[in-house]
Design a protein around this motif. Structure first.
Motif, PDB file in Angstrom:
ATOM      1  N   THR A   1       0.632  -1.185   0.052  1.00 46.29           N
ATOM      2  CA  THR A   1       0.582   0.308  -0.071  1.00 46.29           C
ATOM      3  C   THR A   1       0.695   0.749   0.077  1.00 46.29           C
ATOM      4  O   THR A   1       1.769   1.327   0.526  1.00 46.29           O
ATOM      5  CB  THR A   1      -1.109   0.320   1.241  1.00 46.29           C
ATOM      6  OG1 THR A   1       0.195   0.499   2.324  1.00 46.29           O
ATOM      7  CG2 THR A   1      -1.311  -1.860   1.078  1.00 46.29           C
ATOM      8  N   ALA A   2       0.629   2.076  -0.921  1.00 44.97           N
ATOM      9  CA  ALA A   2       1.124   3.490  -1.113  1.00 44.97           C
ATOM     10  C   ALA A   2       1.719   4.101   0.620  1.00 44.97           C
ATOM     11  O   ALA A   2       2.311   4.710   0.995  1.00 44.97           O
ATOM     12  CB  ALA A   2      -0.105   4.237  -2.019  1.00 44.97           C
ATOM     13  N   GLU A   3       0.522   3.903   1.728  1.00 50.12           N
ATOM     14  CA  GLU A   3       0.403   4.794   2.630  1.00 50.12           C
ATOM     15  C   GLU A   3       1.062   4.354   3.505  1.00 50.12           C
ATOM     16  O   GLU A   3       2.239   4.695   4.198  1.00 50.12           O
ATOM     17  CB  GLU A   3      -1.486   4.042   3.442  1.00 50.12           C
ATOM     18  CG  GLU A   3      -2.555   5.720   3.020  1.00 50.12           C
ATOM     19  CD  GLU A   3      -2.539   4.864   1.566  1.00 50.12           C
ATOM     20  OE1 GLU A   3      -2.260   3.555   1.394  1.00 50.12           O
ATOM     21  OE2 GLU A   3      -3.285   5.800   0.647  1.00 50.12           O
ATOM     22  N   ARG A   4       1.805   2.800   3.534  1.00 47.41           N
ATOM     23  CA  ARG A   4       2.460   1.715   4.471  1.00 47.41           C
ATOM     24  C   ARG A   4       3.687   2.601   3.427  1.00 47.41           C
ATOM     25  O   ARG A   4       4.872   2.812   4.605  1.00 47.41           O
ATOM     26  CB  ARG A   4       2.584   0.289   4.129  1.00 47.41           C
ATOM     27  CG  ARG A   4       4.319  -0.123   4.966  1.00 47.41           C
ATOM     28  CD  ARG A   4       3.508  -1.436   5.006  1.00 47.41           C
ATOM     29  NE  ARG A   4       2.457  -2.187   5.627  1.00 47.41           N
ATOM     30  CZ  ARG A   4       1.298  -2.721   6.084  1.00 47.41           C
ATOM     31  NH1 ARG A   4       1.297  -3.423   4.690  1.00 47.41           N
ATOM     32  NH2 ARG A   4       0.673  -3.013   6.955  1.00 47.41           N
ATOM     33  N   ILE A   5       3.900   2.669   2.168  1.00 52.33           N
ATOM     34  CA  ILE A   5       5.808   2.743   2.266  1.00 52.33           C
ATOM     35  C   ILE A   5       5.861   4.383   2.219  1.00 52.33           C
ATOM     36  O   ILE A   5       6.899   4.914   2.818  1.00 52.33           O
ATOM     37  CB  ILE A   5       5.327   3.063   0.667  1.00 52.33           C
ATOM     38  CG1 ILE A   5       5.356   1.687  -0.072  1.00 52.33           C
ATOM     39  CG2 ILE A   5       6.600   3.640  -0.002  1.00 52.33           C
ATOM     40  CD1 ILE A   5       5.646   1.604  -1.757  1.00 52.33           C
ATOM     41  N   ASP A   6       4.684   5.018   2.383  1.00 52.56           N
ATOM     42  CA  ASP A   6       4.477   7.070   2.900  1.00 52.56           C
ATOM     43  C   ASP A   6       5.670   6.771   4.236  1.00 52.56           C
ATOM     44  O   ASP A   6       6.290   7.907   4.706  1.00 52.56           O
ATOM     45  CB  ASP A   6       3.542   7.732   2.341  1.00 52.56           C
ATOM     46  CG  ASP A   6       3.705   8.950   3.028  1.00 52.56           C
ATOM     47  OD1 ASP A   6       2.688   9.044   3.351  1.00 52.56           O
ATOM     48  OD2 ASP A   6       4.879   9.810   2.623  1.00 52.56           O
ATOM     49  N   ARG A   7       4.658   5.618   5.184  1.00 54.30           N
ATOM     50  CA  ARG A   7       4.980   5.742   6.410  1.00 54.30           C
ATOM     51  C   ARG A   7       7.014   6.058   6.683  1.00 54.30           C
ATOM     52  O   ARG A   7       7.293   5.796   7.434  1.00 54.30           O
ATOM     53  CB  ARG A   7       4.444   5.305   7.240  1.00 54.30           C
ATOM     54  CG  ARG A   7       2.688   5.821   7.489  1.00 54.30           C
ATOM     55  CD  ARG A   7       1.843   4.980   8.706  1.00 54.30           C
ATOM     56  NE  ARG A   7       1.919   3.307   8.622  1.00 54.30           N
ATOM     57  CZ  ARG A   7       0.958   2.501   7.455  1.00 54.30           C
ATOM     58  NH1 ARG A   7      -0.013   3.736   7.466  1.00 54.30           N
ATOM     59  NH2 ARG A   7       0.650   1.195   7.351  1.00 54.30           N
ATOM     60  N   LEU A   8       7.086   4.729   5.831  1.00 54.32           N
ATOM     61  CA  LEU A   8       8.618   4.394   5.597  1.00 54.32           C
ATOM     62  C   LEU A   8       8.951   5.244   5.552  1.00 54.32           C
ATOM     63  O   LEU A   8      10.219   4.554   4.877  1.00 54.32           O
ATOM     64  CB  LEU A   8       8.482   3.316   5.575  1.00 54.32           C
ATOM     65  CG  LEU A   8       7.521   1.914   5.851  1.00 54.32           C
ATOM     66  CD1 LEU A   8       7.698   0.618   5.148  1.00 54.32           C
ATOM     67  CD2 LEU A   8       8.704   1.560   7.364  1.00 54.32           C
ATOM     68  N   GLY A   9       9.019   6.467   4.719  1.00 56.39           N
ATOM     69  CA  GLY A   9      10.462   7.956   4.272  1.00 56.39           C
ATOM     70  C   GLY A   9      10.039   7.071   2.316  1.00 56.39           C
ATOM     71  O   GLY A   9      10.324   8.061   1.733  1.00 56.39           O
ATOM     72  N   GLY A  10       8.512   6.799   1.606  1.00 52.42           N
ATOM     73  CA  GLY A  10       8.446   6.808   0.538  1.00 52.42           C
ATOM     74  C   GLY A  10       9.284   5.459  -0.346  1.00 52.42           C
ATOM     75  O   GLY A  10      10.319   5.257   0.214  1.00 52.42           O
ATOM     76  N   LEU A  11       9.081   6.141  -1.301  1.00 53.01           N
ATOM     77  CA  LEU A  11       9.558   4.463  -2.594  1.00 53.01           C
ATOM     78  C   LEU A  11      11.043   4.529  -2.667  1.00 53.01           C
ATOM     79  O   LEU A  11      11.767   3.490  -2.588  1.00 53.01           O
ATOM     80  CB  LEU A  11       8.861   4.663  -4.074  1.00 53.01           C
ATOM     81  CG  LEU A  11       8.993   3.492  -4.913  1.00 53.01           C
ATOM     82  CD1 LEU A  11       8.779   2.074  -3.896  1.00 53.01           C
ATOM     83  CD2 LEU A  11       7.845   3.946  -6.067  1.00 53.01           C
ATOM     84  N   HIS A  12      11.598   5.815  -2.970  1.00 48.40           N
ATOM     85  CA  HIS A  12      13.254   5.579  -3.185  1.00 48.40           C
ATOM     86  C   HIS A  12      14.035   5.179  -2.304  1.00 48.40           C
ATOM     87  O   HIS A  12      15.027   4.614  -1.998  1.00 48.40           O
ATOM     88  CB  HIS A  12      13.582   7.361  -3.524  1.00 48.40           C
ATOM     89  CG  HIS A  12      12.919   7.729  -4.610  1.00 48.40           C
ATOM     90  ND1 HIS A  12      11.687   8.736  -4.719  1.00 48.40           N
ATOM     91  CD2 HIS A  12      13.751   8.420  -5.603  1.00 48.40           C
ATOM     92  CE1 HIS A  12      11.914   8.644  -6.036  1.00 48.40           C
ATOM     93  NE2 HIS A  12      12.448   8.961  -6.322  1.00 48.40           N
ATOM     94  N   LYS A  13      13.204   5.523  -0.354  1.00 47.26           N
ATOM     95  CA  LYS A  13      14.717   5.409   0.749  1.00 47.26           C
ATOM     96  C   LYS A  13      13.865   3.924   1.087  1.00 47.26           C
ATOM     97  O   LYS A  13      14.501   2.554   0.740  1.00 47.26           O
ATOM     98  CB  LYS A  13      14.011   5.925   1.993  1.00 47.26           C
ATOM     99  CG  LYS A  13      13.813   5.523   3.528  1.00 47.26           C
ATOM    100  CD  LYS A  13      14.117   6.837   4.170  1.00 47.26           C
ATOM    101  CE  LYS A  13      14.734   6.328   5.499  1.00 47.26           C
ATOM    102  NZ  LYS A  13      15.304   5.272   5.622  1.00 47.26           N
ATOM    103  N   PHE A  14      11.968   3.285   0.593  1.00 41.11           N
ATOM    104  CA  PHE A  14      12.001   2.136   1.236  1.00 41.11           C
ATOM    105  C   PHE A  14      12.777   1.085   0.242  1.00 41.11           C
ATOM    106  O   PHE A  14      13.435  -0.300   0.188  1.00 41.11           O
ATOM    107  CB  PHE A  14      10.124   1.873   0.357  1.00 41.11           C
ATOM    108  CG  PHE A  14       9.406   0.467   0.902  1.00 41.11           C
ATOM    109  CD1 PHE A  14       8.879  -0.103  -0.185  1.00 41.11           C
ATOM    110  CD2 PHE A  14       9.675  -0.024   2.097  1.00 41.11           C
ATOM    111  CE1 PHE A  14       8.390  -1.208   0.093  1.00 41.11           C
ATOM    112  CE2 PHE A  14       8.790  -1.062   2.087  1.00 41.11           C
ATOM    113  CZ  PHE A  14       8.158  -1.827   1.217  1.00 41.11           C
ATOM    114  N   MET A  15      13.043   1.300  -1.560  1.00 39.03           N
ATOM    115  CA  MET A  15      13.703   0.363  -2.226  1.00 39.03           C
ATOM    116  C   MET A  15      15.017   0.557  -2.615  1.00 39.03           C
ATOM    117  O   MET A  15      16.020   0.061  -3.203  1.00 39.03           O
ATOM    118  CB  MET A  15      13.304   0.214  -3.215  1.00 39.03           C
ATOM    119  CG  MET A  15      13.382   1.306  -4.217  1.00 39.03           C
ATOM    120  SD  MET A  15      12.314   1.890  -6.260  1.00 39.03           S
ATOM    121  CE  MET A  15      13.033  -0.077  -7.112  1.00 39.03           C
ATOM    122  N   ASN A  16      15.951   2.042  -1.674  1.00 33.26           N
ATOM    123  CA  ASN A  16      17.346   2.436  -2.082  1.00 33.26           C
ATOM    124  C   ASN A  16      17.760   2.418  -3.187  1.00 33.26           C
ATOM    125  O   ASN A  16      18.492   1.738  -3.851  1.00 33.26           O
ATOM    126  CB  ASN A  16      18.120   0.873  -1.488  1.00 33.26           C
ATOM    127  CG  ASN A  16      18.951   1.203  -1.107  1.00 33.26           C
ATOM    128  OD1 ASN A  16      19.672   2.528  -1.078  1.00 33.26           O
ATOM    129  ND2 ASN A  16      20.385   0.063  -1.310  1.00 33.26           N
TER     130      ASN A  16
END
Ligand SMILES: CNc1nc2cc3nc[nH]c(=O)c3cc2[nH]1
Length: 373
Positions: free
Chosen positions: A70-85
């Motif tokens: 979910t986009a909300e979880r990726i946002d809470r974790l700092g966004g897609l760039h940070k999430f997937m390095n």
């Protein structure tokens, strides 16, 4: 590092163009090929390996990420760039195309589409507004309008009705996107293979105004001849000073033909998906590594390639690990394919810059033997 999004056209050769898209997360050299990172990963590749192949930007899929995690979880974790390095630019598509090709029980209305997840059957809705919200939560640098891509063949009435819906959705997308310096919103031209509808769509998009313009509605089974026939006129109606992105393309010769017709950006799952199914693209054509004739072949896939697969392994080894279903097979073949696709892009950027694109194309086609090599 720029805080704005801008496109600099450096040179043209015929209809072909080369330039640079400047974004806050780095520059994108055009013509550019975008590896597809569907579920927050370019399958079988570490992000640093994707960068090592020469990619400046990768693509993320709204449909997949909105369903999981979910986009909300990726946002809470700092966004897609940070999430997937991956700290360089990311373009996200808007989800409509995947809904039509993957989801179940779809219902299309003026408002948007409702559908059931192909993962767990849960119900979801995508509208221009929700697609903009999801892509903002993901933090993508280049956002795509929410559109409808009709399946071909389709009659003219269906194509016109679908295109006009997509143009209304483009206006709603722009309204919902708002003003986000450093982020770009691209409109998507529709109109099937119909020249008049393609022009009408381009005019509608220019009226709304976008940072870039995609040619949508192609690579949906129409075949290369029909696609090129459409590309002989469809990009001409798009602004010359903005990037043009052909969605979902393609095989190496599709890519070269599209650049020759004025396209600046492309994405396709082909190099990565083929890396997992043993299909290897080389400058002399396609090698199917599962073929028994490679079992004792000590040569590399391509003597002229500098990727890790070609530098360190024989066809015999690659045949063995493919047949043994070893993970390293997908890793090495995906790396090679992405490396080769980026080598084609670099070759075209250099040739267009030097005014030798005609000769480059002639050499590109002359090298390609028929069938397996
Ligand atoms: C693999 N072929 C292909 N992938 C596409 C993705 C798209 N997204 C939004 N809109 C499109 O028209 C569209 C067309 C496409 N063709």
């Amino acid at each position: 590092m720029t805080e704005r999004f801008s496109f600099e056209l450096k040179a043209t050769d015929g209809k072909a163009r080369t330039g640079v898209i400047n974004t806050p997360r780095g520059e994108i050299r055009t013509p550019a090929f975008m590896p597809v990172g569907t579920a927050a990963t370019v399958k079988a590749m570490m992000p640093e390996s994707v960068r090592a192949t020469g990619a400046d930007i990768l693509l993320g899929n709204t449909y997949h990420l909105m369903l999981r995690p979910t986009a909300e979880r990726i946002d809470r974790l700092g966004g897609l760039h940070k999430f997937m390095n991956w700290d360089r630019p990311i373009l996200t598509d808007s989800g409509g195309f995947q809904v039509m090709s993957l989801a179940g029980l779809r219902k299309l209305t003026e408002k948007g589409v409702t559908f059931k997840s192909h993962i767990d059957g849960s119900k979801h809705e995508l509208t221009p507004e929700r697609s903009m919200e999801i892509q903002k939560l993901l933090g993508s640098d280049i956002v795509m309008c929410f559109d409808e891509c009709p399946a071909l063949p389709a009659d003219r009435d269906r194509i016109a009705e679908s295109m006009r819906l997509s143009m209304r959705w483009a206006a709603r997308s722009k309204e919902a996107f708002g003003d986000r310096p450093g982020h770009a919103l691209f409109g998507i031209q529709q109109g099937g293979l119909e020249a008049d509808f393609r022009e009408e769509s381009a005019e509608a998009l220019k009226e709304i105004g976008f940072d870039g313009y995609a040619v949508g509605g192609l690579a949906v089974g129409e075949g290369q001849e029909a696609m090129f026939g459409c590309l002989d006129h469809a990009p001409d109606h798009l602004p010359k000073d903005k990037p043009r992105y052909l969605m979902g393309v393609g095989k190496p010769d599709d890519i070269v033909g599209a650049v020759a017709r004025g396209i600046d950006m492309m994405d396709c799952v082909l190099p990565s998906r083929s890396g997992r199914t043993g299909q290897v693209f080389t400058r002399r054509g396609v090698v199917n590594i599962k073929n028994a004739r490679h079992a004792d072949d000590p040569r590399p896939l391509d003597e002229a390639c500098s990727c890790p697969a070609c530098s360190n392994y024989s066809r015999a080894y690659l045949h063995h690990v493919y047949r043994s279903n070893e993970m390293i097979s997908g890793m090495l073949l995906t790396w090679h394919n992405l490396h080769y696709f980026q080598e084609i892009m670099q070759g075209m950027r250099d040739a267009i810059g030097a005014g030798t694109f005609e000769d480059w194309q002639a050499e590109f086609h002359a090298q390609r033997a028929q069938g397996d090599i």
